[in-house]
Design an enzyme around this catalytic site. Structure first.
Site, PDB file in Angstrom:
ATOM      1  N   SER A 379      68.279 -20.380  51.364  1.00 34.27           N
ATOM      2  CA  SER A 379      69.312 -21.064  52.813  1.00 34.27           C
ATOM      3  C   SER A 379      69.407 -22.411  52.928  1.00 34.27           C
ATOM      4  O   SER A 379      68.280 -23.011  53.468  1.00 34.27           O
ATOM      5  CB  SER A 379      69.155 -20.133  53.860  1.00 34.27           C
ATOM      6  OG  SER A 379      70.165 -20.361  54.392  1.00 34.27           O
ATOM      7  N   TYR A 453      74.563 -16.414  59.473  1.00 31.07           N
ATOM      8  CA  TYR A 453      74.032 -15.196  58.778  1.00 31.07           C
ATOM      9  C   TYR A 453      72.833 -15.479  58.325  1.00 31.07           C
ATOM     10  O   TYR A 453      72.302 -14.420  58.873  1.00 31.07           O
ATOM     11  CB  TYR A 453      75.419 -14.751  58.577  1.00 31.07           C
ATOM     12  CG  TYR A 453      74.540 -13.468  58.720  1.00 31.07           C
ATOM     13  CD1 TYR A 453      74.836 -11.960  59.004  1.00 31.07           C
ATOM     14  CD2 TYR A 453      74.843 -13.185  57.117  1.00 31.07           C
ATOM     15  CE1 TYR A 453      74.422 -10.616  59.502  1.00 31.07           C
ATOM     16  CE2 TYR A 453      73.905 -11.365  57.192  1.00 31.07           C
ATOM     17  CZ  TYR A 453      73.994 -10.355  58.250  1.00 31.07           C
ATOM     18  OH  TYR A 453      73.287  -9.170  58.152  1.00 31.07           O
ATOM     19  N   GLU A 454      72.917 -16.113  57.728  1.00 34.21           N
ATOM     20  CA  GLU A 454      71.559 -15.813  56.415  1.00 34.21           C
ATOM     21  C   GLU A 454      70.255 -16.193  57.493  1.00 34.21           C
ATOM     22  O   GLU A 454      69.086 -15.795  57.149  1.00 34.21           O
ATOM     23  CB  GLU A 454      71.630 -17.379  55.257  1.00 34.21           C
ATOM     24  CG  GLU A 454      72.438 -16.998  54.153  1.00 34.21           C
ATOM     25  CD  GLU A 454      73.338 -17.958  53.442  1.00 34.21           C
ATOM     26  OE1 GLU A 454      73.697 -18.187  52.654  1.00 34.21           O
ATOM     27  OE2 GLU A 454      72.037 -18.724  53.337  1.00 34.21           O
ATOM     28  N   LEU A 455      70.749 -17.241  58.309  1.00 33.35           N
ATOM     29  CA  LEU A 455      69.847 -17.940  59.147  1.00 33.35           C
ATOM     30  C   LEU A 455      68.764 -16.581  59.854  1.00 33.35           C
ATOM     31  O   LEU A 455      67.508 -16.353  60.228  1.00 33.35           O
ATOM     32  CB  LEU A 455      69.737 -18.851  60.095  1.00 33.35           C
ATOM     33  CG  LEU A 455      69.400 -20.545  59.609  1.00 33.35           C
ATOM     34  CD1 LEU A 455      69.991 -21.266  60.126  1.00 33.35           C
ATOM     35  CD2 LEU A 455      68.585 -20.643  59.521  1.00 33.35           C
TER      36      LEU A 455
END
Ligand code: NAG
Ligand code: NAG
Ligand code: NAG
Ligand code: NAG
Ligand code: NAG
Ligand code: NAG
Ligand code: NAG
Length: 540
Positions: A379, A453-455
């Protein structure tokens, strides 16, 4: 007791009343700057007889007898029986004479300087001794000026402890800490000016006079285990009266042992006015002569005597380790500790290399059985326009080239591996779940929603569910981390790798070693012909 006290109190009050308002003492000391008065003591027969002419005189050293009248000085006011000073000054020293008919009366007046550094003047204090636990009373009264006083303040050692329009009164059971100087300060208004009169008591608290029988603390007979050649201290303590003696008896018929010394004693006063005393007997380099001898500690008072005995006994042998064994053991123990510490230090410094070496030799592979597809989900923070900037190059080109081609890992990179369209959020979640690590590439860039959101999803798995481990790569120095989710700051710092464009190029650099260390252990099959140290980034 009470019945006898009452008439006595009344008598004292009467005496105080007359004595305070008229001046009977022939020698008087006053403090400069305070209001002061002299008053003739009228006998009851004189009060009844018809008034005769009254005169006041002052007799100084230089100018003989001078009559005093209202115009002599603005500070001095003459009344029939009293002479008032508002206030008295050093010049007012001298002899004052009152004359009424054939009756004369004279006083010698001394005026002393005020102590400018204190709230009272030491030479003008009334000393009182009070027994501990008896009643301590500080009466702040002044009957002559009573009507003029509108405030009275009580100080102890110049710190205010009470104040009032009327007389503040201190009355309590005396304790030793009550000792000190108590000053009553009367504020008086006269002709629009304010004056202070200060009356100070020097209160000393003394112990009561009832003697106790001295008592030594501890058992009467004490056996003290000693080792020959060592020093020993015998501590004797007692509760006794102020004048009682406490001493050690260590004399033999033919003198005393030269290695036995009685030390200076210590005393502390108890709140009841008795004393705790203690005295040490020091025996240096104990030898056979000191054994089986009764060292006696004695407390003596008029009322009695008390003794404790101390006998030294040789400590039973065998309890100790012989000296040479002990020294040898110490040397071995110290050497082992040094070696262990060195190993630990080396281990900490070369931890990464050691772990990588271990993995290579043991052929460890922790990726076979966990059912996950990817070794790491990558990411990176990016502007939402894709394929832009160095982070993109790093995340989508360099990372895969090194980790996948060279070290045989399998990465999941959203831009590369996920088809556009579809339920992005669900997809990311399931991809992160299928990955063993989450690699976050930090840079100064703005972060768009998807990355956030990934984080957050990854952080949640890492920190809450503890399913995935996070690796942070600081690609460009990030000074302000406030735009990152708070939970990132909870990560351990060794999971934080710094990319240094110049130093991190080679496959053998610390950066890649540290990254491999954080990646799951995997049997590596380096790509053929690629095992040499080659630059990762092509020079621009
Ligand atoms: C004062 O004393 C004189 C003589 O000593 C006497 O004559 C006179 O009466 C006395 N006056 C008074 C008021 O006592
Ligand atoms: C106050 O009293 C104590 C004990 O009686 C005495 O030692 C000390 O000198 C006194 N202080 C003054 C200023 O008189
Ligand atoms: C004290 O008394 C004087 C005169 O009676 C008055 O002017 C002054 O305000 C009083 N001060 C206080 C604090 O009561
Ligand atoms: C001796 O014993 C007394 C009372 O237990 C204690 O206050 C004092 O400090 C001791 N002295 C030493 C030197 O240990
Ligand atoms: C100490 O007391 C014991 C018993 O009271 C006595 O036998 C001994 O002689 C005393 N020792 C000394 C040194 O006075
Ligand atoms: C006193 O006598 C004892 C034996 O009774 C002896 O051991 C000791 O050395 C003598 N001390 C002195 C100072 O003479
Ligand atoms: C000291 O006393 C113990 C027991 O009280 C005894 O066995 C020992 O012989 C004595 N030693 C000496 C030197 O008197």
């Amino acid at each position: 007791m009470r019945q006898r006290e009452l008439p006595l109190t009344i008598l004292v009050l009467v005496l105080v009343h007359t004595a305070e308002t008229c001046t009977s003492r022939p020698h008087i000391t006053a403090v400069e700057g305070e209001p002061f008065y002299l008053k003739f003591c009228l006998s009851s027969s004189e009060q009844k007889s018809k008034p005769s002419t009254i005169r006041w005189y002052k007799s100084g050293e230089s100018h003989g007898r001078v009559g005093l009248n209202p115009s002599s000085s603005p500070r001095i006011s003459v009344h029939d029986f009293s002479l008032e000073f508002w206030p008295i000054e050093l010049d007012d020293r001298g002899t004052y004479i009152f004359q009424m008919g054939n009756d004369t009366r004279q006083w010698t007046l001394n005026v002393i300087r005020r102590n400018k550094n204190s709230c009272f003047t030491e030479k003008q204090v009334t000393s009182k001794s009070i027994e501990v636990q008896k009643v301590l009373t500080i009466p702040c009264t002044n009957s002559y000026y009573q009507r003029l006083i509108n405030r009275t303040t009580l100080y102890k050692d110049c710190e205010k402890i009470a104040e009032g329009d009327t007389n503040p009164l201190l009355q309590k059971n005396a304790e030793f800490k009550d000792q000190g100087y108590y000053s009553c300060v009367f504020s008086i208004h006269h002709n629009g000016k304010e004056f202070n009169i200060i009356k100070t008591f020097n209160i000393t608290i003394v112990g009561d006079n009832n003697n106790i029988i001295p008592a030594l603390l501890g058992p009467k007979l004490n056996h003290v285990e000693v080792e020959l050649g060592k020093d020993v201290q015998l501590n004797c303590s007692a509760l006794l009266n102020e004048k009682d003696q406490l001493y050690w008896n260590f004399w033999r018929e033919n003198g005393s042992d030269p290695n036995v010394h009685e030390e200076e004693g210590m005393r502390t006063r108890t709140s009841e006015g008795k004393w705790y005393a203690s005295k040490i007997l020091r025996i240096e380099n104990v030898n056979e002569n000191n054994l089986n001898f009764s060292y006696n500690c004695t407390a003596v008072s008029e009322g009695g005597i008390d003794t404790n005995s101390y006998i030294l006994l040789k400590k039973a042998p065998g309890a100790d380790i012989p000296g040479h064994v002990f020294t040898g053991g110490m040397i071995i123990a110290v050497s082992i500790s040094v070696v262990v510490v060195c190993l630990v230090i080396v281990g900490v410094i070369y931890r990464v290399d050691l772990v990588l070496l271990y993995r290579r030799f043991m052929g460890r592979d922790e990726t076979l059985t966990d059912g996950k597809t990817y070794d790491a989900f990558v990411s990176y923070l990016k502007e939402c326009r894709p394929e832009d900037g160095e982070e993109y190059t790093f995340a989508v080109e360099i990372l895969p080239r090194v980790l996948e081609k060279h070290f045989g890992y399998k990465l999941c990179i959203f831009e590369r591996d996920v088809m556009p369209g579809g339920a992005v959020v669900d997809e990311i979640h399931s991809l992160i779940e299928k990955s063993r690590r989450l690699i976050i590439v930090l840079s100064k860039r703005y972060m768009c929603n998807r990355v956030r959101y990934e984080l957050e999803s990854g952080l949640h798995e890492a920190l809450v569910e503890r399913k995935i481990k996070i690796i942070l790569i600081e690609f460009t120095p990030v000074s302000d981390l406030t735009f990152l989710p708070q939970s990132l700051t909870l990560l351990k710092s060794h999971r934080f790798l710094k990319w240094k464009a110049d130093k991190s190029l080679s496959y053998n650099s610390r950066f890649w070693k540290n990254l491999l260390y954080l990646m799951p252990a995997k049997t590596v099959k380096p790509a053929a012909g690629d095992s040499e140290i080659t630059p990762v980034l092509s020079a621009p």
